[in-house]
Every structure is written in C-alpha cells, then in structure tokens.
Design an enzyme around this catalytic site. Structure first.
Site, PDB file in Angstrom:
ATOM      1  N   GLY A 145       0.808  -1.147  -0.188  1.00 22.84           N
ATOM      2  CA  GLY A 145      -0.034   0.160  -0.024  1.00 22.84           C
ATOM      3  C   GLY A 145       0.937   1.252   0.055  1.00 22.84           C
ATOM      4  O   GLY A 145       2.209   1.159  -0.284  1.00 22.84           O
ATOM      5  N   TYR A 202     -14.593   3.811   9.245  1.00 16.52           N
ATOM      6  CA  TYR A 202     -13.104   3.947   9.459  1.00 16.52           C
ATOM      7  C   TYR A 202     -12.772   4.402  10.863  1.00 16.52           C
ATOM      8  O   TYR A 202     -11.944   3.925  11.732  1.00 16.52           O
ATOM      9  CB  TYR A 202     -12.591   4.634   8.466  1.00 16.52           C
ATOM     10  CG  TYR A 202     -11.230   4.774   8.445  1.00 16.52           C
ATOM     11  CD1 TYR A 202     -10.116   3.900   8.192  1.00 16.52           C
ATOM     12  CD2 TYR A 202     -10.324   6.220   8.610  1.00 16.52           C
ATOM     13  CE1 TYR A 202      -8.869   4.304   7.963  1.00 16.52           C
ATOM     14  CE2 TYR A 202      -9.277   6.308   8.329  1.00 16.52           C
ATOM     15  CZ  TYR A 202      -8.401   5.352   7.999  1.00 16.52           C
ATOM     16  OH  TYR A 202      -7.147   5.652   8.046  1.00 16.52           O
TER      17      TYR A 202
HETATM   18  P1  NAD Z   1      -3.351   1.254   1.495  1.00 17.69           P
HETATM   19  O1  NAD Z   1      -4.779   0.962   1.374  1.00 17.69           O
HETATM   20  O2  NAD Z   1      -2.465   1.927   0.532  1.00 17.69           O
HETATM   21  O3  NAD Z   1      -2.803  -0.238   1.909  1.00 17.69           O
HETATM   22  C1  NAD Z   1      -3.309  -1.159   2.747  1.00 17.69           C
HETATM   23  C2  NAD Z   1      -2.725  -2.386   2.071  1.00 17.69           C
HETATM   24  O4  NAD Z   1      -3.545  -3.426   3.085  1.00 17.69           O
HETATM   25  C3  NAD Z   1      -3.115  -2.678   0.915  1.00 17.69           C
HETATM   26  O5  NAD Z   1      -1.898  -3.082  -0.064  1.00 17.69           O
HETATM   27  C4  NAD Z   1      -3.875  -4.007   0.895  1.00 17.69           C
HETATM   28  O6  NAD Z   1      -3.772  -4.988  -0.280  1.00 17.69           O
HETATM   29  C5  NAD Z   1      -3.678  -4.541   2.176  1.00 17.69           C
HETATM   30  N1  NAD Z   1      -4.622  -5.307   2.802  1.00 17.69           N
HETATM   31  C6  NAD Z   1      -5.976  -5.211   2.758  1.00 17.69           C
HETATM   32  N2  NAD Z   1      -6.556  -6.368   3.309  1.00 17.69           N
HETATM   33  C7  NAD Z   1      -5.572  -6.991   3.756  1.00 17.69           C
HETATM   34  C8  NAD Z   1      -5.585  -8.311   4.553  1.00 17.69           C
HETATM   35  N3  NAD Z   1      -6.669  -9.039   4.899  1.00 17.69           N
HETATM   36  N4  NAD Z   1      -4.379  -8.984   4.670  1.00 17.69           N
HETATM   37  C9  NAD Z   1      -3.114  -8.355   4.377  1.00 17.69           C
HETATM   38  N5  NAD Z   1      -3.387  -7.190   3.716  1.00 17.69           N
HETATM   39  C10 NAD Z   1      -4.526  -6.789   3.415  1.00 17.69           C
HETATM   40  O7  NAD Z   1      -3.345   2.042   2.981  1.00 17.69           O
HETATM   41  P2  NAD Z   1      -2.382   3.017   3.411  1.00 17.69           P
HETATM   42  O8  NAD Z   1      -2.277   4.252   3.272  1.00 17.69           O
HETATM   43  O9  NAD Z   1      -0.814   2.121   3.190  1.00 17.69           O
HETATM   44  O10 NAD Z   1      -2.531   2.780   5.074  1.00 17.69           O
HETATM   45  C11 NAD Z   1      -1.905   1.905   6.192  1.00 17.69           C
HETATM   46  C12 NAD Z   1      -2.429   2.013   7.285  1.00 17.69           C
HETATM   47  O11 NAD Z   1      -2.249   3.522   7.647  1.00 17.69           O
HETATM   48  C13 NAD Z   1      -4.007   1.967   7.565  1.00 17.69           C
HETATM   49  O12 NAD Z   1      -4.073   1.400   8.723  1.00 17.69           O
HETATM   50  C14 NAD Z   1      -4.370   3.513   7.476  1.00 17.69           C
HETATM   51  O13 NAD Z   1      -5.672   3.671   8.142  1.00 17.69           O
HETATM   52  C15 NAD Z   1      -3.297   4.257   8.014  1.00 17.69           C
HETATM   53  N6  NAD Z   1      -3.208   5.454   7.755  1.00 17.69           N
HETATM   54  C16 NAD Z   1      -3.158   6.089   6.375  1.00 17.69           C
HETATM   55  C17 NAD Z   1      -3.040   7.204   6.121  1.00 17.69           C
HETATM   56  C18 NAD Z   1      -2.753   7.746   4.701  1.00 17.69           C
HETATM   57  O14 NAD Z   1      -3.025   8.916   4.486  1.00 17.69           O
HETATM   58  N7  NAD Z   1      -2.372   6.900   3.728  1.00 17.69           N
HETATM   59  C19 NAD Z   1      -3.399   8.381   7.073  1.00 17.69           C
HETATM   60  C20 NAD Z   1      -3.482   7.899   8.385  1.00 17.69           C
HETATM   61  C21 NAD Z   1      -3.618   6.427   8.801  1.00 17.69           C
HETATM   62  C1  AKB Z   2      -8.127   8.471   4.622  1.00 20.47           C
HETATM   63  O1  AKB Z   2      -8.285   9.605   4.075  1.00 20.47           O
HETATM   64  O2  AKB Z   2      -8.778   7.468   4.646  1.00 20.47           O
HETATM   65  C2  AKB Z   2      -6.666   8.353   5.299  1.00 20.47           C
HETATM   66  C3  AKB Z   2      -6.490   8.877   6.421  1.00 20.47           C
HETATM   67  C4  AKB Z   2      -6.322  10.138   6.855  1.00 20.47           C
HETATM   68  O3  AKB Z   2      -6.696   8.109   7.641  1.00 20.47           O
HETATM   69  N1  AKB Z   2      -5.638   8.964   4.370  1.00 20.47           N
END
Ligand code: NAD
Ligand code: AKB
Length: 312
Positions: A11, A139
């Site tokens: 991800g 979420y």
């Molecule tokens: P993303 O959606 O880009 O990646 C998530 C990954 O999880 C994907 O590659 C998907 O294939 C994998 N996945 C989904 N279900 C799965 C399962 N059952 N088993 C194994 N893998 C699985 O998300 P991200 O942006 O990399 O976010 C990662 C974490 O950080 C999440 O918990 C998200 O809530 C948190 N987060 C992200 C952001 C952001 O802006 N990207 C902000 C705040 C929090």
């Molecule tokens: C989303 O928009 O869901 C994420 C986050 C801020 O948790 N980028």
C-alpha cells in the site's frame, strides 16, 4: 537478528516504509507481506499474507522469526463507507490476529491510527492529544477501537504496542488506497499529465497533512524511542502542514503556472472531511519522543513535482 514484518506492505505507506526499513536494518531483516502480490519487486523478502487468516499470521511470525510488526493492512475511510461491515471486519479481525501473534511470540507492534479517529464533536484547530473521540465514519470507529485494543494488549499482557495518529499522507511511490485525503496525491499526477484537476472536496476544506518521508521517519523513531518515555504510546498526534485544495493548487501553480483546478464535490467524502481535524496538537509527540516534521507545504510540493517528473 529477529525480522521486521510489514503487513499491507504493497500500500501507500508500506511501499515507502519497507524501503526505509531495508536501508536502515538491511534487506535480510525485512519481510514485506500483503494479500496482493504486487510486492514481488520490493526490497527485502516478500510473502503473501491475508491477515484475516489467524493461523497463517502465526505461521509467518514464527517461521520467519519476527520480532517487530508494522501492521498496515486496513481499509481506508472512503472505501469503508461503501462497504462498512466488510471494513469493520477487515480492520478489526486483522488487528486482533496480529495483536494475538505479537502476544504469543513476544513481538513489538506498530499500528497506525488517523485523524479519522476524531469526529464532528472534537475541537478541529487544534485537536488536543486527549479529547473527545466520537467519529461518525466506520473507518473512525475501527481506529478508536484499534487505539483502545492496543492499549489493552499493553496493559493486560505487556505487549509493546505503539501508534501514531497520521494526518492525510502525500507520496509519489504508490497511489493512495481509497481515502478522503487522496485528492492531495491525485492532484499532482493530473497536474503533470493533464494540466488540470477536478477536486472532490470543496476548495476551502482544510485538513491536516504530512509528506510520506516524515510519516515513515515518525513511525521508525517512535518504535525506537525508550519505552519508559511513552505515556501516550498508542495514539500520538503528529502533524506537519495544513492546507485546503485551493492553497495546494496555488502552490502547484507557482511551479506549473498553466495548471487549472475545478471542483465537483462528492458529498460522502466532503462529510468525512468536514468531521476531521484541521490541525493536530502534536506537543505530546514532541515532548515524549522528540518528534519534529521536516517538510512543510512548499518543500513537499517541490519534492513531489520533481520525483513525479522523473517517474511519469
Ligand atoms: P493502503 O490502502 O494503501 O494499503 C493497505 C494495504 O493493506 C493494501 O496493500 C492491501 O492490499 C492490504 N490489505 C488489505 N486487506 C488485507 C488483508 N486482509 N491482509 C493483508 N493485507 C491486506 O493503505 P495505507 O495508506 O498504506 O495505510 C496503511 C495504514 O495507515 C492503515 O491502517 C491506514 O488507516 C493508516 N493511515 C493511512 C493514512 C494515509 O493517508 N495513507 C493516514 C492515516 C492512517
Ligand atoms: C483516509 O483519508 O482515509 C486516510 C486517513 C487520513 O486516514 N488518508
């Protein structure tokens, strides 16, 4: 030396976290895992892993002698609103399986929370470290529950759980995975490819944001911080910059003067954004483990445009 496992590694965060961990600890110590196979070209070793399968999570942790887990597998905010029960299932069950494996095999565990852990009743600017958490999204419900479960596994079983409340993250290596803040990544791709972008949030919607190099560094620094300094161990507010789509577009126009933006507001994502913080108060992270961001809006835009120009 024990290995470091990253779940959800393909991800948006995982793609850059795995590279940073490989640089810091060596490729042989890093095990990237995801339910999708796109990680085969990642640095380190890659395994397919569905974290909904508890036996397989235990098997991977034991077989590869894992000592630290970064649990990134999750469903993000906008996708979660389209399939709320599925998002609840995935976000909670995968976390419980990883918490249980961390307990069984004595692993340290990083679990990211989000600005999504807050809701419309929370002060938005600044959002205090300890405040009202009544999110109105599925979420957000899973994020608050995750913060509490990580606290529980720490106090009840002594598991070394740690976590950050990330703002919206901006990066160039992988596309974001279905969030509300995704516009702040899409806009760069469209600006360079087409010279224009239609934004799904209102032009004045200010949200808290961070550039991915700061986010990855924050996660690694938190995991390396002395445990006895961490009072807020599973839910540290961190922040780097705040802007609305209009301000981001203006900053991009300083480098691409012909870039145009218009707006076609999506009510679902707008309602989510309107319920989220505009600026997190990160004083606890600063005091307890020395957090300091390096990228503001101007530095982030310069780096995003230059990195994406090389790639596109
Ligand atoms: P993303 O959606 O880009 O990646 C998530 C990954 O999880 C994907 O590659 C998907 O294939 C994998 N996945 C989904 N279900 C799965 C399962 N059952 N088993 C194994 N893998 C699985 O998300 P991200 O942006 O990399 O976010 C990662 C974490 O950080 C999440 O918990 C998200 O809530 C948190 N987060 C992200 C952001 C952001 O802006 N990207 C902000 C705040 C929090
Ligand atoms: C989303 O928009 O869901 C994420 C986050 C801020 O948790 N980028």
């Amino acid at each position: 030396m024990k290995r470091i496992l990253v779940t959800g590694a393909v991800g948006q965060i995982g793609t850059e976290l795995v590279t940073a961990l490989c640089e810091r600890f060596g490729h042989e110590r890093i095990l990237a895992a995801d339910i999708r196979g796109g990680g085969k070209n990642m640095p380190g070793q890659f395994v397919l892993l569905d974290c909904l399968d508890a036996d397989r999570v235990n098997q991977v942790v034991q077989k590869y002698d894992v000592g630290t887990i970064y649990h990134l597998a999750a469903i993000l905010s906008a996708t979660a609103e389209t399939k709320p029960l599925w998002a609840y299932h995935v976000n909670m069950q995968t976390l419980l399986h990883v918490l249980d494996a961390a307990h069984k095999f004595g692993c340290s565990l990083f679990v990211p929370s989000s600005i999504g852990a807050f809701g419309p009743g929370t002060p938005r600017d600044p959002t205090p470290q300890d405040t009202i958490q009544r999110p109105t999204t599925m979420y957000g419900i899973t994020k608050v529950a995750a913060e509490l479960l990580c606290d529980y596994y720490h106090t009840r079983y002594g598991v070394d759980t740690r976590g950050l409340r990330f703002p919206g993250l901006i990066s160039y290596s992988a596309m974001p995975g279905g969030g509300t803040t995704d516009y702040a990544v899409d806009i760069f791709h469209r600006a360079l490819r087409e010279g224009k972008y239609t934004c799904f949030l209102h032009e004045d919607t200010t949200l808290d944001m961070m550039y991915m190099p700061d986010a990855v560094r924050a996660a690694i620094e938190l995991m390396e911080a002395p445990a006895d300094l961490l009072h807020h161990r599973n839910a540290f507010n961190v922040t780097a910059m705040q802007f609305c789509p209009r301000e981001l577009a203006l900053e991009i126009q300083r480098h691409l003067p012909d870039f145009e933006i218009d707006y076609d507001v999506d009510p679902v994502r707008q309602a989510i954004a309107d319920s989220w913080p505009q600026r997190l108060d990160d004083s606890a992270a600063k005091t307890e483990w020395g957090w300091a961001p390096r990228y503001g809006l101007q530095e982030m835009v310069i780096d995003m445009l230059s990195q994406l120009r090389k790639r596109l």
